[in-house]
Design a protein around this motif. Structure first.
Motif, short mmCIF file in Angstrom:
data_model
loop_
_atom_site.label_atom_id
_atom_site.label_comp_id
_atom_site.label_asym_id
_atom_site.label_seq_id
_atom_site.Cartn_x
_atom_site.Cartn_y
_atom_site.Cartn_z
N VAL A 146 0.87 -1.17 0.00
CA VAL A 146 0.00 0.00 0.00
C VAL A 146 0.91 1.22 0.00
CG1 VAL A 146 -0.21 0.09 2.53
CG2 VAL A 146 -2.00 1.11 1.10
N TRP A 147 0.48 2.28 -0.67
CA TRP A 147 1.26 3.50 -0.76
C TRP A 147 0.57 4.56 0.09
CZ3 TRP A 147 1.03 -0.28 -4.15
CH2 TRP A 147 2.17 -0.61 -4.92
N ILE A 148 1.27 5.13 1.05
CA ILE A 148 0.65 6.07 2.00
C ILE A 148 1.44 7.37 2.05
CG2 ILE A 148 0.00 6.49 4.40
CD1 ILE A 148 -0.46 3.51 4.73
N LEU A 149 0.73 8.48 1.83
CA LEU A 149 1.25 9.80 2.14
C LEU A 149 0.80 10.10 3.57
CD1 LEU A 149 0.30 11.68 -1.16
CD2 LEU A 149 2.53 10.71 -0.55
N PRO A 150 1.72 10.05 4.55
CA PRO A 150 1.31 10.04 5.95
C PRO A 150 0.96 11.41 6.51
CG PRO A 150 3.69 9.89 5.79
CD PRO A 150 3.17 9.86 4.37
N GLU A 151 0.13 11.39 7.56
CA GLU A 151 -0.27 12.64 8.21
C GLU A 151 0.89 13.27 8.98
OE1 GLU A 151 -2.96 12.36 11.71
OE2 GLU A 151 -2.97 10.21 11.29
N ILE A 152 1.88 12.47 9.36
CA ILE A 152 3.10 12.98 9.97
C ILE A 152 4.13 13.17 8.86
CG2 ILE A 152 4.92 12.58 11.68
CD1 ILE A 152 2.10 12.95 12.84
N GLN A 153 4.74 14.34 8.80
CA GLN A 153 5.57 14.69 7.65
C GLN A 153 6.75 13.75 7.44
OE1 GLN A 153 7.15 18.69 7.60
NE2 GLN A 153 7.42 18.64 5.39
N SER A 176 -6.35 2.61 -10.19
CA SER A 176 -5.85 1.24 -10.19
C SER A 176 -6.35 0.42 -9.01
CB SER A 176 -4.31 1.26 -10.17
OG SER A 176 -3.81 2.04 -11.23
N GLY A 177 -6.73 1.08 -7.93
CA GLY A 177 -7.14 0.36 -6.74
C GLY A 177 -7.97 1.26 -5.83
N ARG A 178 -8.10 0.84 -4.59
CA ARG A 178 -8.86 1.60 -3.62
C ARG A 178 -8.07 2.82 -3.17
NH1 ARG A 178 -11.30 -2.85 0.58
NH2 ARG A 178 -11.90 -0.94 1.67
N THR A 233 -9.57 26.44 9.66
CA THR A 233 -8.66 25.45 10.22
C THR A 233 -7.79 24.81 9.12
OG1 THR A 233 -10.27 23.64 10.00
CG2 THR A 233 -10.27 24.89 12.08
N HIS A 234 -6.88 24.00 9.60
CA HIS A 234 -5.94 23.30 8.72
C HIS A 234 -5.66 21.95 9.36
CE1 HIS A 234 -1.84 22.17 7.49
NE2 HIS A 234 -2.14 22.73 6.34
N GLN A 235 -5.68 20.89 8.58
CA GLN A 235 -5.43 19.58 9.15
C GLN A 235 -4.65 18.69 8.19
OE1 GLN A 235 -9.81 18.51 9.26
NE2 GLN A 235 -9.05 16.55 8.54
N HIS A 236 -4.00 17.68 8.77
CA HIS A 236 -3.28 16.70 7.98
C HIS A 236 -3.87 15.32 8.23
CE1 HIS A 236 -0.04 19.04 6.18
NE2 HIS A 236 -0.16 19.81 7.25
N THR A 237 -3.90 14.53 7.18
CA THR A 237 -4.42 13.16 7.23
C THR A 237 -3.52 12.29 6.37
OG1 THR A 237 -5.88 13.66 5.36
CG2 THR A 237 -6.83 13.89 7.56
N SER A 238 -3.69 10.99 6.49
CA SER A 238 -2.97 10.06 5.62
C SER A 238 -3.82 9.76 4.38
CB SER A 238 -2.67 8.75 6.37
OG SER A 238 -1.73 8.96 7.41
N TRP A 239 -3.17 9.80 3.22
CA TRP A 239 -3.82 9.48 1.95
C TRP A 239 -3.22 8.17 1.45
CZ3 TRP A 239 -6.33 13.55 -1.44
CH2 TRP A 239 -6.73 14.66 -0.68
N ALA A 240 -4.06 7.15 1.25
CA ALA A 240 -3.58 5.81 0.93
C ALA A 240 -4.08 5.34 -0.44
CB ALA A 240 -4.04 4.83 2.00
N PHE A 241 -3.20 4.68 -1.16
CA PHE A 241 -3.49 4.16 -2.49
C PHE A 241 -3.12 2.68 -2.52
CE2 PHE A 241 -2.42 8.58 -2.56
CZ PHE A 241 -3.35 9.17 -3.41
N GLN A 242 -4.07 1.84 -2.96
CA GLN A 242 -3.89 0.40 -2.85
C GLN A 242 -2.91 -0.15 -3.87
OE1 GLN A 242 -7.30 -2.05 -3.80
NE2 GLN A 242 -6.89 -3.40 -2.07
N TYR A 276 -8.73 15.72 -8.98
CA TYR A 276 -7.30 15.63 -8.65
C TYR A 276 -6.66 14.46 -9.39
CZ TYR A 276 -7.97 18.98 -4.87
OH TYR A 276 -8.23 20.11 -4.14
N LYS A 277 -5.42 14.68 -9.81
CA LYS A 277 -4.68 13.64 -10.54
C LYS A 277 -3.49 13.21 -9.68
CE LYS A 277 -4.37 16.64 -13.87
NZ LYS A 277 -5.48 17.56 -13.57
N PHE A 278 -3.48 11.94 -9.28
CA PHE A 278 -2.38 11.36 -8.53
C PHE A 278 -1.73 10.27 -9.37
CE2 PHE A 278 -4.55 13.41 -5.09
CZ PHE A 278 -3.58 13.64 -4.11
#
Length: 217
Positions: free
Chosen positions: A98-105, A139-141, A173-182, A211-213
């Motif tokens: 799984v490919w994750i852009l994490p909420e922690i930098q 390609s996936g979830r 406000t401003h927030q960070h989350t993890s974005w995951a690609f299967q 959005y294009k990822f």
């Protein structure tokens, strides 16, 4: 004007990103972002219009960009495996990639933010704007989630169990989350924002943004 995917493919930008070869920082008006702090979703309300943009802080000074002008590159450094924990089942089977852009930098990756800082409190009812994820083609979830202090996930968006998913956001406000690609490949993520004006009760809705990822293998 939205750039058709076939034109981006024809330019070689997406292919280069997928193959991990050199990607031009800018070509044909398109910017490729691959690392640093980016408010991927940057919401604003100006002149009676609710807008979705990108706040790019990878450059100095930081700039506002149109969603259509950006390709987000998920480097292969984001590749990890699904934890052996049933609560992470939305990412796929245990041990699978799984490919994750994490909420922690992680400075090697995009640090994806969601911002409503440009919207003043009092404009919308309950100081809330809703970001709706309407469609994901790829390609996936795809999923967005946060983790609590003990590492348990709170799933905010999950294309695997059906869309649309609505994400309520507090204004200012401003927030960070993890974005995951299967899986590796190209993802198109269609979103739209809605809110109700506090003064009149009228609902305002943004134009859709796609959005294009590009997720590297």
């Amino acid at each position: 004007m939205r750039k058709p995917l076939r034109l981006l493919l024809g330019s070689g930008i997406l292919a280069a990103a997928l193959l991990g070869t050199a990607v031009p920082a800018q070509a044909a008006g398109t910017v490729v972002l691959s690392a640093g702090h980016v408010d991927v979703v940057d919401l604003a309300y100006e002149d009676g219009v609710l807008e979705i943009g990108v706040h790019d802080e990878t450059v100095e000074p930081d700039v506002e960009r149109e969603v259509d002008d950006v390709i987000f590159l998920v480097r292969n450094a984001a590749k990890t495996t699904v934890p052996d924990d049933p609560s992470f089942g939305f990412l796929g089977a245990t041990g699978k990639p799984v490919w994750i852009l994490p909420e922690i930098q992680n400075e090697e990756l995009i640090w994806p933010g969601i911002a409503t800082e440009e919207i003043e409190n009092g404009v919308f009812t309950a100081d809330t704007v809703t970001l709706k994820f309407e469609k994901v083609t790829g390609s996936g979830r795809f999923a967005i989630f946060t983790e609590n202090a003990v590492g348990s996930p709170n799933v905010l968006v999950d294309s695997g169990d059906g869309l649309p998913d609505a994400l309520p956001l507090t204004t200012g406000t401003h927030q960070h989350t993890s974005w995951a690609f299967q899986k590796a490949g190209v993802y198109l993520i269609k979103v739209r924002a809605t809110a109700k004006l506090a003064a009149t009760g009228q609902t305002v809705t943004s134009e859709p943004a796609v959005y294009k990822f590009v997720v590297q293998p």
